[in-house]
Design a protein around this motif. Structure first.
Motif, PDB file in Angstrom:
ATOM      1  N   TRP A 152      -5.442   5.869  -2.374  1.00 17.52           N
ATOM      2  CA  TRP A 152      -3.985   5.904  -2.488  1.00 17.52           C
ATOM      3  C   TRP A 152      -3.450   7.279  -2.103  1.00 17.52           C
ATOM      4  CZ3 TRP A 152      -1.151   8.643  -6.430  1.00 17.52           C
ATOM      5  CH2 TRP A 152       0.233   8.447  -6.359  1.00 17.52           C
ATOM      6  N   ASN A 199      -3.407   7.405   1.612  1.00 19.41           N
ATOM      7  CA  ASN A 199      -2.297   6.595   2.122  1.00 19.41           C
ATOM      8  C   ASN A 199      -0.962   7.312   1.936  1.00 19.41           C
ATOM      9  OD1 ASN A 199      -4.160   4.591   2.681  1.00 19.41           O
ATOM     10  ND2 ASN A 199      -3.750   3.439   0.819  1.00 19.41           N
ATOM     11  N   PHE A 225       0.801  -1.552  -8.322  1.00 13.61           N
ATOM     12  CA  PHE A 225       0.151  -2.391  -7.312  1.00 13.61           C
ATOM     13  C   PHE A 225       0.109  -3.858  -7.743  1.00 13.61           C
ATOM     14  CE2 PHE A 225      -3.382  -4.432  -5.191  1.00 13.61           C
ATOM     15  CZ  PHE A 225      -3.289  -3.982  -3.891  1.00 13.61           C
ATOM     16  N   GLU A 264       2.803   3.030  -5.981  1.00 14.84           N
ATOM     17  CA  GLU A 264       1.864   3.769  -6.819  1.00 14.84           C
ATOM     18  C   GLU A 264       0.838   2.806  -7.426  1.00 14.84           C
ATOM     19  OE1 GLU A 264       3.690   6.306  -9.656  1.00 14.84           O
ATOM     20  OE2 GLU A 264       5.212   7.036  -8.269  1.00 14.84           O
ATOM     21  N   PRO A 265      -0.340   3.313  -7.786  1.00 16.23           N
ATOM     22  CA  PRO A 265      -1.395   2.435  -8.304  1.00 16.23           C
ATOM     23  C   PRO A 265      -0.960   1.583  -9.490  1.00 16.23           C
ATOM     24  CG  PRO A 265      -2.292   4.595  -7.808  1.00 16.23           C
ATOM     25  CD  PRO A 265      -0.806   4.707  -7.627  1.00 16.23           C
ATOM     26  N   TYR A 324       0.805  -1.216   0.000  1.00 15.75           N
ATOM     27  CA  TYR A 324       0.000   0.000   0.000  1.00 15.75           C
ATOM     28  C   TYR A 324       0.842   1.272   0.000  1.00 15.75           C
ATOM     29  CZ  TYR A 324      -4.065  -2.924   0.378  1.00 15.75           C
ATOM     30  OH  TYR A 324      -5.032  -3.847   0.105  1.00 15.75           O
TER      31      TYR A 324
END
Length: 304
Positions: free
Chosen positions: A54, A57, A20, A16-17, A13
């Motif tokens: 994100w 986070n 993932f 970066e997206p 987590y």
């Protein structure tokens, strides 16, 4: 197993997206290489956070002071609320608005520093999450955990809905990250709190009459029925988890497409404004040219 999953969550987590899925696959492979199949299964089912989640986070990691201010204000607001101190709450209204605004700016800046951008819709989700953190202690803990999977919202009364919003608690206890997962407390039980298939068989069967001692075959049959029910419940839950994950993926893709459209619309508006300015300038130049022509005609004695 629990330590491996908790460490994997910390790594997963934080990326970066776009990274993932690859990171999750690598962590699953690491768990399998360590012969920890249960951890590999749980890691493999961890949900990808939405863009707004994100951002929250990332803010927890990159703007600790801003997050600390949000948490502190939330504690003071909830304390005033518990005392029914309306005057104190009214006095904190401007501070609340300013703190939320600073938090949203910090999230936007953190995302920008990471090479991404937050659409207006995603910024609104971040704002709603900050407001939820002010209103609810558990939501505040979720925001500081750095492991949020979706944005939060507060309706103005009751508790904030944290269902499927967290990968784990701030204390490190794993929540239901796999269908039927057995984490600590009620959250880790499958179904409605019934016994799992691995529980001891010596407990008294539910529904038996006092003094009735079921035969061994009867106990085995009832246990088999319960195990079958549990397996079916876990299958349905797994299907539902996959459906939710797919829906969230589609929602994120839709938000990203919307962000692209919004950027295109903004560019189109700018182009339209420039075009209107060009029209205005052209009309002015035409009037000046007509005036100059009329003056020239007059000088030559020609009629208008």
């Amino acid at each position: 197993m629990a330590d491996r999953v908790a460490e994997a969550m910390q790594d997963l987590y934080a990326v970066e997206p776009d990274e993932f899925m690859a990171t999750r696959s690598r962590l699953v492979a690491d768990a399998k290489a360590a012969s920890d199949k249960e951890a590999a299964t749980e890691i493999g089912r961890l949900r990808k956070p939405s863009l707004a989640a994100w951002a929250v986070n990332l803010t927890a990691r990159e703007a600790e002071d801003v997050v600390a201010d949000l948490v502190d204000l939330g504690e003071r607001m909830r304390s005033a609320q518990s005392r029914l101190d309306a005057a104190a709450l009214t006095g904190m209204r401007k501070e609340r608005d300013a703190t939320v605004e600073v938090y949203v700016r910090a999230a936007t800046r953190a995302v920008s520093d990471a090479g991404r951008s937050l659409s207006p819709a995603a910024q609104q989700e971040v704002r709603a999450t900050a407001i939820a953190a002010l209103a609810d202690e558990q939501a505040s803990a979720a925001v500081t955990s750095g492991q949020l999977t979706r944005s939060l919202s507060y309706s103005g009364f009751g508790e904030v809905d944290l269902a499927e919003a967290l990968a784990r608690t701030t204390g490190g206890a794993i929540l239901t990250v796999v269908p039927g997962g057995r984490g600590p407390g009620p959250a880790g039980r499958s179904g409605g709190g019934g016994k799992a298939a691995g529980d001891e068989a010596g407990d008294e069967p539910v529904g038996d009459e006092p003094g009735h001692e079921p035969a061994g075959d009867e106990v085995a049959e009832r246990r088999a029925e319960r195990e079958a029910e549990l397996a079916e419940a876990e299958r349905r839950l797994a299907d539902a988890e996959r459906a939710v994950a797919a829906a969230r993926e589609r929602a994120e893709e839709t938000r990203e497409r919307l962000a692209v459209v919004e950027r295109q619309l903004a560019k189109a508006r700018e182009a339209d404004e420039r075009a209107l300015e060009a029209v205005t300038d052209a009309v002015r130049d035409r009037k000046q040219a007509q005036a100059a022509r009329d003056e020239a005609r007059k000088a030559l004695g020609e009629p208008d």
